[in-house]
Write a protein that holds these residues in place. Structure first.
Motif, PDB file in Angstrom:
ATOM      1  N   ASP A 188      -6.861  -2.451  10.530  1.00 28.43           N
ATOM      2  CA  ASP A 188      -5.479  -2.329  11.000  1.00 28.43           C
ATOM      3  C   ASP A 188      -4.988  -0.918  10.721  1.00 28.43           C
ATOM      4  N   THR A 209      -2.598   2.929   5.987  1.00 24.09           N
ATOM      5  CA  THR A 209      -1.599   2.679   4.935  1.00 24.09           C
ATOM      6  C   THR A 209      -0.190   3.153   5.252  1.00 24.09           C
ATOM      7  N   LYS A 257       2.352   0.638   6.535  1.00 20.25           N
ATOM      8  CA  LYS A 257       2.446  -0.650   5.847  1.00 20.25           C
ATOM      9  C   LYS A 257       3.296  -0.531   4.586  1.00 20.25           C
ATOM     10  N   LYS A 310       1.657  -4.700   1.072  1.00 22.83           N
ATOM     11  CA  LYS A 310       0.520  -4.925   1.961  1.00 22.83           C
ATOM     12  C   LYS A 310      -0.661  -4.019   1.598  1.00 22.83           C
TER      13      LYS A 310
END
Length: 280
Positions: free
Chosen positions: A131, A145, A148, A152
């Motif tokens: 992701d 990162t 997020k 997370k």
């Protein structure tokens, strides 16, 4: 990736690591360079099963505006990855802009995962957070990162902590500048073994070329080795924490790394001739 310091009469080990950031990244995107200076150090600690505690930075100042962006990136990185910046050093008249960071972490002595202890017959697992997105200026930087929440991001660390606590991995190394194959080669060489992997089994996003993907430096990704009995447990823990993982091959006695697919393999490293990590 880390020095390991044992304290007498203490069940915890100190982990100590440091990284300098590539000058081209510093010049092209100072904020992201500051942010990544935290990320790369935290990943070194986490890959050992350790928890990052504190960082210090060394900043070379040649441009005040860009330096401010580096500092902003460090601040945001510390918030994102849950680590404190407790000090550092400033070169106020440096001829070039630069940033290096050192980090301290802690790990229980029974939970540490080394990067040079892969065993013949182990499964090789590659685990990557898919992701993400490519950085606009650095086509091999897979950012998983920045978009997020801290919760997370740090959830991924918990997967490694659990694997460490349950002693499911024989070795672990975070995927860094050499990409997935280069990082695997470093782990195998340090372990004095070889490996054979099917590159088509490496987790990757759809529509991304495999040749490019194996060179990628992900925001979060690890190479693990594990016994056959524990490898599926590792994969389940990783997937439960949002990390795509797959058994891609096995550790072999012959001190070479073979890659391929469809039963066609070629050697890409011969550890009797190729020296990667510098470990004697």
């Amino acid at each position: 990736d880390c020095a390991i310091i044992e304290l007498d009469g203490n069940n915890e080990l100190i982990l100590f690591a440091a990284d300098g950031i590539w000058h081209k990244l510093v010049e092209a995107d100072p904020y992201f360079a500051g942010y990544c200076s935290v990320l790369v150090n935290v990943n070194d600690i986490v890959a050992k099963g350790g928890k990052p505690m504190a960082i210090v930075d060394v900043l070379g100042l040649s441009d005040q505006e860009k330096s401010d962006k580096i500092v902003a990136g460090i601040i945001d990185g510390c918030k994102k990855f849950g680590v404190a910046c407790v000090g550092g050093h400033l070169h106020p008249d440096s001829p070039m802009l630069s940033i290096s960071v050192a980090i301290l972490g802690l790990v229980h002595k029974d939970h540490i995962i080394f990067s040079d202890t892969a065993k013949i017959g182990d499964s090789i697992i590659i685990a990557i957070d898919l992701d993400g997105m490519f950085h606009s200026k650095f086509k091999l930087a897979w950012d998983t990162t920045s978009h997020k929440s801290p919760e997370k991001v740090q959830e991924k660390f918990e997967a490694i902590y659990r694997i460490a606590e349950e002693k499911l991995a024989t070795a672990c190394k975070d995927i860094s500048n050499p990409g997935s194959i280069g990082t695997l080669a470093m782990l195998l060489e340090a372990s004095n073994v070889g490996g054979k992997i099917d590159v088509e089994k490496i987790p990757r996003p759809e529509n991304i070329n495999l040749l490019k993907w194996v060179k990628v430096y992900p925001g979060f990704g690890v190479i693990l080795t594990s016994s056959k009995n524990n490898s599926k447990k590792c994969i389940k823990i990783l997937e439960d924490h949002g990390i795509s993982a797959s058994i891609v091959g096995k550790v072999i006695q012959e001190k070479r790394l073979f890659i391929g697919s469809n039963n066609k393999y070629i050697p890409v490293f011969d550890f009797l001739k190729d020296h990667i990590s510098g470990k004697p």
